[in-house]
Design a protein around this motif. Sequence first.
Motif, mmCIF file in Angstrom:
data_model
loop_
_atom_site.group_PDB
_atom_site.id
_atom_site.type_symbol
_atom_site.label_atom_id
_atom_site.label_comp_id
_atom_site.label_asym_id
_atom_site.label_seq_id
_atom_site.Cartn_x
_atom_site.Cartn_y
_atom_site.Cartn_z
ATOM 1 N N LEU A 42 0.801 -1.195 0.012
ATOM 2 C CA LEU A 42 0.042 0.089 0.053
ATOM 3 C C LEU A 42 1.020 1.170 0.045
ATOM 4 O O LEU A 42 0.561 2.222 -0.600
ATOM 5 C CB LEU A 42 -1.077 0.084 1.170
ATOM 6 C CG LEU A 42 -2.034 -0.941 0.661
ATOM 7 C CD1 LEU A 42 -2.987 -0.855 2.244
ATOM 8 C CD2 LEU A 42 -3.054 -0.590 -0.242
ATOM 9 N N ASN A 43 1.981 1.225 0.606
ATOM 10 C CA ASN A 43 2.969 2.177 0.588
ATOM 11 C C ASN A 43 3.214 2.512 -0.746
ATOM 12 O O ASN A 43 3.575 3.750 -1.281
ATOM 13 C CB ASN A 43 4.255 2.111 1.537
ATOM 14 C CG ASN A 43 3.740 2.155 3.017
ATOM 15 O OD1 ASN A 43 2.734 2.610 3.315
ATOM 16 N ND2 ASN A 43 4.661 1.682 3.858
ATOM 17 N N ALA A 44 3.455 1.591 -1.553
ATOM 18 C CA ALA A 44 4.288 1.522 -3.050
ATOM 19 C C ALA A 44 3.321 2.084 -3.823
ATOM 20 O O ALA A 44 3.509 2.753 -4.825
ATOM 21 C CB ALA A 44 4.504 0.266 -3.434
ATOM 22 N N ALA A 53 8.398 6.132 -2.264
ATOM 23 C CA ALA A 53 7.376 5.151 -1.683
ATOM 24 C C ALA A 53 7.503 3.777 -1.621
ATOM 25 O O ALA A 53 7.296 3.144 -0.772
ATOM 26 C CB ALA A 53 6.114 5.641 -2.557
ATOM 27 N N SER A 54 8.125 3.286 -2.882
ATOM 28 C CA SER A 54 8.641 1.824 -2.892
ATOM 29 C C SER A 54 9.275 1.331 -1.810
ATOM 30 O O SER A 54 9.482 -0.111 -1.816
ATOM 31 C CB SER A 54 8.835 1.345 -4.410
ATOM 32 O OG SER A 54 7.728 1.647 -5.359
ATOM 33 N N SER A 55 10.163 2.102 -1.399
ATOM 34 C CA SER A 55 11.139 1.886 -0.483
ATOM 35 C C SER A 55 10.534 1.863 1.368
ATOM 36 O O SER A 55 11.449 1.178 2.095
ATOM 37 C CB SER A 55 12.426 2.494 -0.445
ATOM 38 O OG SER A 55 12.437 3.897 -0.283
ATOM 39 N N THR A 64 1.024 5.029 3.650
ATOM 40 C CA THR A 64 0.070 3.620 3.864
ATOM 41 C C THR A 64 -1.239 4.405 3.898
ATOM 42 O O THR A 64 -2.278 3.878 2.942
ATOM 43 C CB THR A 64 0.314 3.122 5.182
ATOM 44 O OG1 THR A 64 1.669 3.118 5.639
ATOM 45 C CG2 THR A 64 -0.588 1.841 5.215
ATOM 46 N N ALA A 65 -1.759 5.497 4.707
ATOM 47 C CA ALA A 65 -3.103 5.845 4.445
ATOM 48 C C ALA A 65 -3.527 6.555 3.219
ATOM 49 O O ALA A 65 -4.517 6.357 2.646
ATOM 50 C CB ALA A 65 -3.185 7.097 5.600
ATOM 51 N N ILE A 66 -2.516 7.381 2.482
ATOM 52 C CA ILE A 66 -3.011 7.950 1.160
ATOM 53 C C ILE A 66 -2.849 6.692 0.268
ATOM 54 O O ILE A 66 -3.729 6.612 -0.764
ATOM 55 C CB ILE A 66 -1.945 9.040 1.151
ATOM 56 C CG1 ILE A 66 -2.381 10.143 1.898
ATOM 57 C CG2 ILE A 66 -2.274 9.328 -0.690
ATOM 58 C CD1 ILE A 66 -1.343 11.308 1.914
ATOM 59 N N GLY A 67 -1.709 5.687 0.498
ATOM 60 C CA GLY A 67 -1.731 4.693 -0.637
ATOM 61 C C GLY A 67 -3.067 3.709 -0.670
ATOM 62 O O GLY A 67 -3.755 3.321 -1.673
#
Length: 153
Positions: A42-44, A53-55, A64-67
């Motif tokens: 979800l972060n990614a 973000a992918s890291s 996380t929340a925005i993802g």
Amino acid sequence: MKQHFDDRIVRALYSGSAAGLAMASAASTGALRAGHAPYAPLNAVTHCLWPDASSQETPSIKYTAIGATIHMGSAVFWGVLFESLCGRRSRPAGIVSAAAATALIAYVVDYHVVPKRFTPGFEAHVSTRSLAMTYVALAAGFAIAALARRAVR
């Protein structure tokens, strides 16, 4: 006409939410199996906003929340297609076919049509097999929501 459109949007909110939750669960499970944090997929998703973000492996509002919000919005978007394909009174086989077709179209668009920056980003944290399972989960979520709705009528 407007009533039918409004009804389809409401159905898409339900089926898309179920499908989005199923897909996020599958992605989190795939990430754990690959040695990543369950939040990483979800972060990614936010790599369209932040290249790093992918890291990101830890939970946060920024990633996380925005993802999760982007992911669930996307699932509801695909829910509109699903609800359009299966219609209001589909039989179980039609529902399952519409769910599978929607998930296949979503995969093709997500990974073969849109630019890399707009892909879901799950592939950074899950195996190819687990990525396929996320789209199976998407289809299952659509189908389960529609079949459950059909059962209560």
